[in-house]
Design an enzyme around this catalytic site. Structure first.
Site, PDB file in Angstrom:
ATOM      1  N   ILE A  69       0.834  -1.201   0.000  1.00  0.00           N
ATOM      2  CA  ILE A  69       0.000   0.000   0.000  1.00  0.00           C
ATOM      3  C   ILE A  69       0.865   1.246   0.000  1.00  0.00           C
ATOM      4  CG2 ILE A  69      -1.614   1.356   1.391  1.00  0.00           C
ATOM      5  CD1 ILE A  69      -2.877  -1.310   2.291  1.00  0.00           C
ATOM      6  N   ASP A 120      12.241   3.931  11.734  1.00  0.00           N
ATOM      7  CA  ASP A 120      11.450   3.071  12.602  1.00  0.00           C
ATOM      8  C   ASP A 120      10.462   3.969  13.334  1.00  0.00           C
ATOM      9  OD1 ASP A 120      10.365   1.389  14.494  1.00  0.00           O
ATOM     10  OD2 ASP A 120      12.285   0.683  15.290  1.00  0.00           O
ATOM     11  N   LYS A 170      -6.069  -0.310  15.650  1.00  0.00           N
ATOM     12  CA  LYS A 170      -6.650   0.330  14.473  1.00  0.00           C
ATOM     13  C   LYS A 170      -7.856   1.196  14.850  1.00  0.00           C
ATOM     14  CE  LYS A 170      -3.957  -0.957  11.119  1.00  0.00           C
ATOM     15  NZ  LYS A 170      -3.185   0.049  10.358  1.00  0.00           N
ATOM     16  N   ILE A 210      -6.287  -6.544   1.324  1.00  0.00           N
ATOM     17  CA  ILE A 210      -5.564  -5.976   0.182  1.00  0.00           C
ATOM     18  C   ILE A 210      -4.466  -6.945  -0.249  1.00  0.00           C
ATOM     19  CG2 ILE A 210      -4.221  -4.016  -0.659  1.00  0.00           C
ATOM     20  CD1 ILE A 210      -7.111  -3.309   0.099  1.00  0.00           C
ATOM     21  N   ASN A 228       1.093   4.948   7.246  1.00  0.00           N
ATOM     22  CA  ASN A 228       0.815   3.613   6.724  1.00  0.00           C
ATOM     23  C   ASN A 228       1.492   2.511   7.541  1.00  0.00           C
ATOM     24  OD1 ASN A 228      -0.023   1.623   4.660  1.00  0.00           O
ATOM     25  ND2 ASN A 228       2.148   1.573   4.150  1.00  0.00           N
ATOM     26  N   TYR A 232      -4.532  -5.982  17.445  1.00  0.00           N
ATOM     27  CA  TYR A 232      -4.405  -5.212  16.201  1.00  0.00           C
ATOM     28  C   TYR A 232      -5.657  -4.371  15.960  1.00  0.00           C
ATOM     29  CZ  TYR A 232      -4.386  -4.570  11.074  1.00  0.00           C
ATOM     30  OH  TYR A 232      -4.463  -4.057   9.802  1.00  0.00           O
TER      31      TYR A 232
END
Length: 259
Positions: free
Chosen positions: A18, A60, A155, A184, A87, A151
């Protein structure tokens, strides 16, 4: 269209998938791009492909010093900063929820949520000056229950963070928005093509997404075409949030409901 002519974007995790699609889209529309990533060889390849429009900086996002240095190099090289695309992130906790340790939680949140905030904090003075904007790549996991609890929580945190930044800095002309992708086709899936084929049947539009689908949404939100849009989350997810695809409810196929 040359919506980014004279503008500068910094894209985290921009060397592949992405991120690389976003970098190429912004450059194709006339923008200069700072590619940050941990993969120095891939950064160098993409920067070389784009020539004078791009520089690469190993970064990082879990290091405040790295993030500050990347922003400083962006401004040093191009003289300004207009767009930040958050991203960087990923599902780095693989244990079942009952076995997740505090350290697991800290690592996941540090990469995905705190890392995005570090980038915003470092860039904010420049974004105020340019009346720029931030687009953060979240996930449908932040909007519905798709598993991967740690996760997903990180998000969802990105979405809440974006709402608050948008409210706080709107009067200074800085916009903050989110793109929430579904599945994706990125290099993470290269060794599991059969899984993508199976997952595609869950999507009403009949396929998983491509990195370019997300890049198109990012380019819109980061451009002046979205100048009156802030604090919003744009799902780019092939319809999966609307419910299961018709095939899932049919009497045939791998996800058939048996009547």
């Amino acid at each position: 269209m040359q919506r980014f002519e004279g503008r500068v974007a910094l894209v985290t995790a921009g060397a592949q998938g992405i991120g690389a699609a976003v970098v190429r889209r912004i450059a194709a529309e006339g923008g200069s791009v700072v590619i940050t990533d941990l993969q120095e060889d891939k950064i160098a390849e993409l920067a070389a492909e784009l020539g004078d429009q791009a520089i690469g900086v190993r970064t990082d996002v879990m290091s405040r010093d790295d993030v500050n240095a990347a922003v400083a190099k962006a401004v040093e090289r191009f003289g300004r900063l207009d767009v930040v695309v958050n991203n960087a992130g990923g599902c780095i906790v693989t244990s079942v929820p009952e076995d997740t340790t505090d350290e697991d939680w800290h690592r996941q949140l540090d990469l995905t949520l705190v890392g995005a905030s570090r980038c915003i904090q470092a860039a904010l003075p420049h974004l105020v000056e340019s009346r720029g904007n931030v687009v953060t790549i979240s996930s449908v996991n932040g909007l519905a229950a798709f598993g991967n609890i740690e996760y997903s929580a990180a998000k969802a945190g990105q979405i809440a963070m974006t709402l608050n930044y948008a409210a706080r800095y709107g009067d200074l002309g800085v916009r903050f928005n989110v793109v929430a992708p579904g599945t994706i086709r990125t290099p993470n899936w290269d060794s599991h093509p059969e899984a993508l084929e199976t997952l595609s049947q869950l999507y009403p539009l009949g396929r998983v997404g491509e990195p370019e689908d997300i890049a198109a949404a990012v380019a819109f939100l980061a451009s002046e075409d979205a100048s009156w849009i802030t604090g919003q989350t744009l799902p780019v997810e092939g319809g999966v949030l609307t419910g299961p695809a018709p095939l899932v409810l049919s009497t045939s196929g791998p996800f058939a409901k048996k009547y």
